[in-house]
Design an enzyme around this catalytic site. Structure first.
Site, PDB file in Angstrom:
ATOM      1  N   ARG A  47      28.992  51.834  43.446  1.00  0.00           N
ATOM      2  CA  ARG A  47      30.207  52.014  43.116  1.00  0.00           C
ATOM      3  C   ARG A  47      31.599  52.359  44.169  1.00  0.00           C
ATOM      4  NH1 ARG A  47      29.583  53.487  37.538  1.00  0.00           N
ATOM      5  NH2 ARG A  47      28.256  54.424  36.895  1.00  0.00           N
ATOM      6  N   ASP A  98      28.414  49.531  39.103  1.00  0.00           N
ATOM      7  CA  ASP A  98      27.290  50.127  39.408  1.00  0.00           C
ATOM      8  C   ASP A  98      26.116  48.567  39.435  1.00  0.00           C
ATOM      9  OD1 ASP A  98      27.136  50.961  36.885  1.00  0.00           O
ATOM     10  OD2 ASP A  98      25.231  51.490  37.396  1.00  0.00           O
ATOM     11  N   ASP A 134      32.475  43.014  29.020  1.00  0.00           N
ATOM     12  CA  ASP A 134      31.023  41.534  28.892  1.00  0.00           C
ATOM     13  C   ASP A 134      31.136  41.732  27.226  1.00  0.00           C
ATOM     14  OD1 ASP A 134      29.489  39.901  29.891  1.00  0.00           O
ATOM     15  OD2 ASP A 134      27.302  41.466  30.293  1.00  0.00           O
ATOM     16  N   PHE A 170      26.536  38.980  37.406  1.00  0.00           N
ATOM     17  CA  PHE A 170      26.331  40.507  37.587  1.00  0.00           C
ATOM     18  C   PHE A 170      27.294  41.012  38.700  1.00  0.00           C
ATOM     19  CE2 PHE A 170      25.155  44.471  38.277  1.00  0.00           C
ATOM     20  CZ  PHE A 170      24.807  45.085  37.379  1.00  0.00           C
ATOM     21  N   ILE A 171      28.335  41.801  38.316  1.00  0.00           N
ATOM     22  CA  ILE A 171      28.813  42.312  39.546  1.00  0.00           C
ATOM     23  C   ILE A 171      28.476  44.048  40.038  1.00  0.00           C
ATOM     24  CG2 ILE A 171      31.059  40.480  39.849  1.00  0.00           C
ATOM     25  CD1 ILE A 171      32.176  42.048  38.464  1.00  0.00           C
ATOM     26  N   GLY A 184      32.914  53.723  35.185  1.00  0.00           N
ATOM     27  CA  GLY A 184      33.307  52.648  35.919  1.00  0.00           C
ATOM     28  C   GLY A 184      34.992  52.457  36.307  1.00  0.00           C
TER      29      GLY A 184
END
Ligand code: IMP
Ligand code: MG
Length: 191
Positions: A171, A165, A109, A158-159, A50
């Site tokens: 992505r 992803d 997170d 949730f992004i 990511g």
């Protein structure tokens, strides 16, 4: 391309951070690195996959000397919440003993992934370990962990996009956006 012309993917509910905001947030992070790592032995370790667009942008804007390396860590097995404990899938090549390590992450997170990575790196006795993250979701924290620098702090959503992803897709979005609930709810019904 102007923001008004940005095409919104049909799986997206709304854009949280635009392309322009991301670009300026990353420039400020690069400045923070340049200010804090003068005459240091900097190794930036990007957490795959990511943080690749993030570290890519940083790489051309960081003017102090640095090495870059990549570590593959998995905590998601699909879905929107980490289902397993983080698993280190690769080793870094750089020798970080006595070096100033800067972990470059896409999003923090629960904090479990990076806590695990920090414990692993400590075994090599680096001079310092710091954490730079593009996004921080402090309300999701399950272990004590503070980023040394976060470009953006976001609520518990949730992004996807800009490297982040959902089930390995999305992505490529140039912005950071909230996923439509029906996308992940449908997926969990199908299982
Ligand atoms: P942790 O809960 O801090 O261990 O985060 C684990 C990993 O989950 C992060 O490195 C991200 O790759 C991923 N992650 C956490 N939140 C999101 C999100 O909102 N969208 C996409 N990936 C996420
Ligand atoms: Mg990650």
């Amino acid at each position: 391309m102007s923001n008004s012309k940005t095409t919104i993917d049909s799986r997206i509910k709304r854009i949280i951070i635009s392309e322009q905001e991301i670009a300026s947030g990353i420039s400020k992070a690069a400045q923070w690195i340049n200010d804090n790592y003068k005459n240091k032995d900097l190794v930036m370790v990007s957490i795959l996959k990511g943080s690749v667009p993030f570290v890519g942008q940083l790489m051309t804007q960081v003017t102090v000397d640095y090495q870059v390396d990549f570590l593959s860590v998995s905590s998601f097995k699909g879905g929107i919440k980490a289902a397993t404990n983080p698993e280190i899938l690769s080793k870094i090549n750089a020798d970080i003993t006595g070096k100033d390590v800067l972990i470059v992450e896409d999003i923090v997170d629960s904090g479990k992934t990076i806590s695990h990575v920090i414990e692993l790196f400590k075994q090599s006795n680096p001079k310092s370990i710091k954490l730079l993250t593009l996004l921080d979701k402090p309300e999701g924290r399950e272990v004590e962990l503070k980023a040394d620098y976060a470009c953006f702090t976001i609520p518990l959503l949730f992004i996807v996009g800009y490297g982040l992803d959902y089930g390995e897709y999305l992505r490529n979005l140039p912005y950071i956006a909230e996923l439509k609930e029906e996308v992940y709810l449908k997926e969990s019904e199908d299982k």
